[in-house]
Write an enzyme that holds these catalytic residues in place. Structure first.
Site, PDB file in Angstrom:
ATOM      1  CG  HIS A 140      24.833 -34.063   2.112  1.00 49.58           C
ATOM      2  ND1 HIS A 140      24.045 -33.781   1.022  1.00 49.58           N
ATOM      3  CD2 HIS A 140      24.794 -35.399   2.275  1.00 49.58           C
ATOM      4  CE1 HIS A 140      23.535 -34.902   0.547  1.00 49.58           C
ATOM      5  NE2 HIS A 140      23.988 -35.903   1.279  1.00 49.58           N
TER       6      HIS A 140
ATOM      7  CE1 TYR B 124      25.277 -38.394  -9.097  1.00 52.09           C
ATOM      8  CE2 TYR B 124      25.123 -36.006  -9.240  1.00 52.09           C
ATOM      9  CZ  TYR B 124      24.929 -37.173  -8.539  1.00 52.09           C
ATOM     10  OH  TYR B 124      24.385 -37.131  -7.266  1.00 52.09           O
TER      11      TYR B 124
ATOM     12  CD  GLU C 284      26.842 -31.442 -10.123  1.00 51.84           C
ATOM     13  OE1 GLU C 284      26.926 -31.650 -11.345  1.00 51.84           O
ATOM     14  OE2 GLU C 284      27.500 -30.565  -9.547  1.00 51.84           O
TER      15      GLU C 284
ATOM     16  CG  ASP D 128      24.123 -39.042   2.199  1.00 49.89           C
ATOM     17  OD1 ASP D 128      25.179 -38.569   2.665  1.00 49.89           O
ATOM     18  OD2 ASP D 128      23.425 -38.456   1.348  1.00 49.89           O
TER      19      ASP D 128
ATOM     20  CB  THR E  48      21.891 -34.138  -6.764  1.00 53.04           C
ATOM     21  OG1 THR E  48      23.018 -33.257  -6.867  1.00 53.04           O
ATOM     22  CG2 THR E  48      21.629 -34.685  -8.163  1.00 53.04           C
TER      23      THR E  48
ATOM     24  CE  LYS F  52      21.753 -39.164  -8.150  1.00 51.54           C
ATOM     25  NZ  LYS F  52      21.151 -39.853  -7.007  1.00 51.54           N
TER      26      LYS F  52
HETATM   27  P1  NAP Z   1      28.105 -42.565  -1.955  1.00 52.63           P
HETATM   28  O1  NAP Z   1      28.921 -42.424  -0.714  1.00 52.63           O
HETATM   29  O2  NAP Z   1      28.779 -42.595  -3.274  1.00 52.63           O
HETATM   30  O3  NAP Z   1      27.241 -43.905  -1.788  1.00 52.63           O
HETATM   31  C1  NAP Z   1      26.535 -44.439  -2.865  1.00 52.63           C
HETATM   32  C2  NAP Z   1      26.227 -45.891  -2.589  1.00 52.63           C
HETATM   33  O4  NAP Z   1      25.538 -46.421  -3.733  1.00 52.63           O
HETATM   34  C3  NAP Z   1      27.447 -46.780  -2.368  1.00 52.63           C
HETATM   35  O5  NAP Z   1      27.296 -47.463  -1.148  1.00 52.63           O
HETATM   36  C4  NAP Z   1      27.397 -47.754  -3.536  1.00 52.63           C
HETATM   37  O6  NAP Z   1      27.728 -49.064  -3.205  1.00 52.63           O
HETATM   38  C5  NAP Z   1      25.926 -47.762  -3.906  1.00 52.63           C
HETATM   39  N1  NAP Z   1      25.722 -48.220  -5.279  1.00 52.63           N
HETATM   40  C6  NAP Z   1      26.350 -47.782  -6.393  1.00 52.63           C
HETATM   41  N2  NAP Z   1      25.918 -48.461  -7.467  1.00 52.63           N
HETATM   42  C7  NAP Z   1      24.998 -49.359  -7.032  1.00 52.63           C
HETATM   43  C8  NAP Z   1      24.217 -50.346  -7.663  1.00 52.63           C
HETATM   44  N3  NAP Z   1      24.288 -50.574  -8.975  1.00 52.63           N
HETATM   45  N4  NAP Z   1      23.371 -51.082  -6.903  1.00 52.63           N
HETATM   46  C9  NAP Z   1      23.311 -50.882  -5.557  1.00 52.63           C
HETATM   47  N5  NAP Z   1      24.054 -49.976  -4.901  1.00 52.63           N
HETATM   48  C10 NAP Z   1      24.883 -49.210  -5.625  1.00 52.63           C
HETATM   49  O7  NAP Z   1      26.998 -41.410  -2.019  1.00 52.63           O
HETATM   50  P2  NAP Z   1      26.436 -40.471  -0.853  1.00 52.63           P
HETATM   51  O8  NAP Z   1      27.302 -39.267  -0.744  1.00 52.63           O
HETATM   52  O9  NAP Z   1      26.149 -41.295   0.341  1.00 52.63           O
HETATM   53  O10 NAP Z   1      25.082 -39.965  -1.517  1.00 52.63           O
HETATM   54  C11 NAP Z   1      23.876 -40.728  -1.386  1.00 52.63           C
HETATM   55  C12 NAP Z   1      22.943 -40.367  -2.538  1.00 52.63           C
HETATM   56  O11 NAP Z   1      22.648 -38.973  -2.500  1.00 52.63           O
HETATM   57  C13 NAP Z   1      23.496 -40.631  -3.930  1.00 52.63           C
HETATM   58  O12 NAP Z   1      22.419 -41.046  -4.731  1.00 52.63           O
HETATM   59  C14 NAP Z   1      23.992 -39.269  -4.389  1.00 52.63           C
HETATM   60  O13 NAP Z   1      23.964 -39.199  -5.803  1.00 52.63           O
HETATM   61  C15 NAP Z   1      22.967 -38.371  -3.739  1.00 52.63           C
HETATM   62  N6  NAP Z   1      23.426 -37.030  -3.392  1.00 52.63           N
HETATM   63  C16 NAP Z   1      24.545 -36.873  -2.639  1.00 52.63           C
HETATM   64  C17 NAP Z   1      24.930 -35.604  -2.253  1.00 52.63           C
HETATM   65  C18 NAP Z   1      26.162 -35.391  -1.413  1.00 52.63           C
HETATM   66  O14 NAP Z   1      26.634 -34.241  -1.361  1.00 52.63           O
HETATM   67  N7  NAP Z   1      26.676 -36.415  -0.737  1.00 52.63           N
HETATM   68  C19 NAP Z   1      24.160 -34.494  -2.631  1.00 52.63           C
HETATM   69  C20 NAP Z   1      23.001 -34.695  -3.380  1.00 52.63           C
HETATM   70  C21 NAP Z   1      22.637 -35.969  -3.737  1.00 52.63           C
HETATM   71  P3  NAP Z   1      29.238 -49.591  -3.041  1.00 52.63           P
HETATM   72  O15 NAP Z   1      29.527 -49.320  -1.602  1.00 52.63           O
HETATM   73  O16 NAP Z   1      29.102 -50.999  -3.413  1.00 52.63           O
HETATM   74  O17 NAP Z   1      30.086 -48.820  -3.996  1.00 52.63           O
HETATM   75  N1  GDD Z   2      36.410 -34.235  -6.760  1.00 56.35           N
HETATM   76  C1  GDD Z   2      37.222 -33.185  -6.975  1.00 56.35           C
HETATM   77  N2  GDD Z   2      38.585 -33.369  -6.974  1.00 56.35           N
HETATM   78  N3  GDD Z   2      36.662 -31.973  -7.194  1.00 56.35           N
HETATM   79  C2  GDD Z   2      37.495 -30.920  -7.369  1.00 56.35           C
HETATM   80  C3  GDD Z   2      38.888 -31.048  -7.354  1.00 56.35           C
HETATM   81  C4  GDD Z   2      39.461 -32.346  -7.152  1.00 56.35           C
HETATM   82  O1  GDD Z   2      40.665 -32.536  -7.141  1.00 56.35           O
HETATM   83  N4  GDD Z   2      39.419 -29.819  -7.534  1.00 56.35           N
HETATM   84  C5  GDD Z   2      38.412 -28.960  -7.656  1.00 56.35           C
HETATM   85  N5  GDD Z   2      37.228 -29.623  -7.565  1.00 56.35           N
HETATM   86  C6  GDD Z   2      35.897 -29.007  -7.692  1.00 56.35           C
HETATM   87  C7  GDD Z   2      34.976 -29.687  -8.716  1.00 56.35           C
HETATM   88  O2  GDD Z   2      35.320 -29.295 -10.045  1.00 56.35           O
HETATM   89  C8  GDD Z   2      33.622 -29.162  -8.244  1.00 56.35           C
HETATM   90  O3  GDD Z   2      33.399 -27.877  -8.763  1.00 56.35           O
HETATM   91  C9  GDD Z   2      33.793 -29.046  -6.715  1.00 56.35           C
HETATM   92  O4  GDD Z   2      35.215 -29.145  -6.468  1.00 56.35           O
HETATM   93  C10 GDD Z   2      33.077 -30.122  -5.914  1.00 56.35           C
HETATM   94  O5  GDD Z   2      33.423 -31.393  -6.440  1.00 56.35           O
HETATM   95  P1  GDD Z   2      32.996 -32.751  -5.690  1.00 56.35           P
HETATM   96  O6  GDD Z   2      33.416 -32.704  -4.274  1.00 56.35           O
HETATM   97  O7  GDD Z   2      33.493 -33.889  -6.526  1.00 56.35           O
HETATM   98  O8  GDD Z   2      31.412 -32.681  -5.644  1.00 56.35           O
HETATM   99  P2  GDD Z   2      30.320 -32.283  -6.747  1.00 56.35           P
HETATM  100  O9  GDD Z   2      29.779 -30.954  -6.353  1.00 56.35           O
HETATM  101  O10 GDD Z   2      30.838 -32.454  -8.112  1.00 56.35           O
HETATM  102  O11 GDD Z   2      29.230 -33.421  -6.511  1.00 56.35           O
HETATM  103  C11 GDD Z   2      28.816 -33.790  -5.175  1.00 56.35           C
HETATM  104  O12 GDD Z   2      27.718 -33.013  -4.791  1.00 56.35           O
HETATM  105  C12 GDD Z   2      26.541 -33.199  -5.584  1.00 56.35           C
HETATM  106  C13 GDD Z   2      25.476 -32.244  -5.032  1.00 56.35           C
HETATM  107  O13 GDD Z   2      25.645 -30.973  -5.588  1.00 56.35           O
HETATM  108  C14 GDD Z   2      28.488 -35.280  -5.194  1.00 56.35           C
HETATM  109  O14 GDD Z   2      28.259 -35.713  -3.899  1.00 56.35           O
HETATM  110  C15 GDD Z   2      27.252 -35.558  -6.018  1.00 56.35           C
HETATM  111  O15 GDD Z   2      26.880 -36.927  -5.879  1.00 56.35           O
HETATM  112  C16 GDD Z   2      26.122 -34.654  -5.489  1.00 56.35           C
HETATM  113  O16 GDD Z   2      24.951 -34.870  -6.232  1.00 56.35           O
END
Ligand code: NAP
Ligand code: GDD
Length: 328
Positions: free
Chosen positions: A181, A151, A128, A14, A126, A155
């Site tokens: 996303h 996790y 989650e 993001d 999130t 959060k």
């Molecule tokens: P991401 O790709 O995993 O990026 C997370 C970033 O956090 C990485 O750049 C990581 O740095 C940094 N980080 C981890 N530990 C840290 C620490 N101790 N100090 C400083 N930086 C640290 O996550 P994302 O998908 O962009 O998501 C952004 C945020 O939205 C996260 O908080 C996630 O939990 C939340 N979120 C994501 C989703 C989704 O679907 N993507 C949905 C809801 C909420 P490094 O590069 O060094 O590893």
């Molecule tokens: N990662 C992963 N790998 N997930 C799998 C797999 C696999 O091989 N097979 C099935 N899944 C299922 C997981 O059990 C889960 O139900 C779903 O796929 C999505 O898994 P992830 O893509 O790992 O995402 P998430 O939903 O657990 O978490 C993501 O979305 C959250 C928002 O709802 C992350 O981005 C979180 O940081 C974020 O908060």
């Protein structure tokens, strides 16, 4: 005068999309990075943002580093995107997950309270957190939390601290409760990117199978580039508040797999997919679907990218990337 923003998690998925949006809105963007032996700037490079961000070194688990950064940069807005964000890894690293995702947020909030109380704060909350909350229907701002992983629990703490600092000290703090996303720069461990990368490898003859866990769980998947607009809008409002952001529709992991194979021109996806119990979780979140009415009404936010367009974008990006690696 340019507005200034500090983005934590700038090297993740993001961070670069948000930085791009802020730069387009004429912000000066500071990006918090950890100390690395081998930093990975590839996501920023993908969006053409290298040399446009001013990097500041720190870590969410080190309060003094946050104080220094905020005192030196005086950002008008802080977007806290940093996290140990992989749900599947959070059982094995529950303490680290808690230190970064929960205590780290407390450190940031304290830093704002004591050193820059006018700074507006966005917390990456999130879906989650909902976990088992109302899994039969949809989730909105009134749905109870029932997190299912370390996790999710971490959060929930951060969510309530963000609310509490708003209510206790009058800080401008907001939670964006974002549903899943994705994008071509999604981390490879997450299921969508694992699928699109795996499909591209199979298509190009680089792999024979794709090993996955639970194909039944349903997620409300949108495009990261759309979602950062909601983050930005939250901090531009007159008053701070919390918002659910999602598309309002969901699909199973199996549906994502089928669609991704179809984009690559492969109809018989079952031939290539193996269920591997190693990728199943101790406790699952079965069904997430947003009701983003408040974000639509108050922020004027709406998704722009459909599910089909998202899958296509990701498969095509992985095919392109792997083809170029193969040739060079
Ligand atoms: P991401 O790709 O995993 O990026 C997370 C970033 O956090 C990485 O750049 C990581 O740095 C940094 N980080 C981890 N530990 C840290 C620490 N101790 N100090 C400083 N930086 C640290 O996550 P994302 O998908 O962009 O998501 C952004 C945020 O939205 C996260 O908080 C996630 O939990 C939340 N979120 C994501 C989703 C989704 O679907 N993507 C949905 C809801 C909420 P490094 O590069 O060094 O590893
Ligand atoms: N990662 C992963 N790998 N997930 C799998 C797999 C696999 O091989 N097979 C099935 N899944 C299922 C997981 O059990 C889960 O139900 C779903 O796929 C999505 O898994 P992830 O893509 O790992 O995402 P998430 O939903 O657990 O978490 C993501 O979305 C959250 C928002 O709802 C992350 O981005 C979180 O940081 C974020 O908060």
């Amino acid at each position: 005068m340019k507005k200034t923003a500090l983005v934590t998690g700038i090297l993740g998925q993001d961070g670069p999309y948000l930085a791009k949006l802020l730069l387009e809105n004429d912000y000066k963007v500071f990006g918090l990075v950890r100390r690395y032996s081998n930093p990975n700037f590839s996501n920023l490079e993908y969006l053409g943002l290298m040399n446009k961000i001013e990097f500041v070194e720190g870590d969410l688990t080190d309060e003094s580093s946050l104080i220094n950064i905020v005192k030196n940069t005086r950002p008008e807005e802080i977007y806290n995107l940093a996290a140990q964000s992989f749900v599947g890894g959070s059982w094995d690293q529950a303490k680290l997950t808690t230190e970064v995702n929960a205590v780290g947020v407390l450190f940031l909030l304290n830093t704002i309270k004591f050193f820059s109380p006018i700074t507006r704060f966005y917390q990456a909350s999130t879906s989650e957190m909902f976990g088992l909350g109302n899994t039969n229907g949809f989730q909105d701002e009134n749905t109870p939390f029932h997190p299912r992983s370390p996790y999710g629990v971490s959060k929930v703490y951060a969510y309530w601290m963000t609310v509490n600092f708003r209510e206790s000290f009058g800080l401008f703090t907001c939670n964006g409760i974002l549903f899943n996303h994705e994008s071509p720069i999604r981390g490879i461990q997450f299921v969508t990117r694992k699928i699109t990368d795996g499909v591209a490898r199979i298509k190009l003859g680089l792999a024979k199978e794709l090993r996955l866990g639970n194909l039944e769980s349903r997620r409300d998947w949108g495009f990261a580039g759309d979602y950062v607009e909601a983050m930005y809008l939250m901090l531009q409002q007159k008053n701070p508040d919390d918002y659910v952001v999602g598309t309002g529709e969901n699909h199973s992991v199996g549906e994502f797999v089928e669609k991704a194979f179809l984009v690559a021109g492969i109809n018989d996806w079952k031939k290539y997919v193996t269920i591997d119990p190693r990728f199943k979780r101790p406790a699952e979140v079965p069904n997430l679907k947003a009701k983003p009415d408040k974000a639509q009404k108050v922020l004027g936010w709406k998704k722009k990218t459909s599910f089909d367009a998202l899958v296509k974008m990701m498969v095509e990006a992985d095919l392109k990337r792997l083809k170029s690696v193969k040739i060079s």
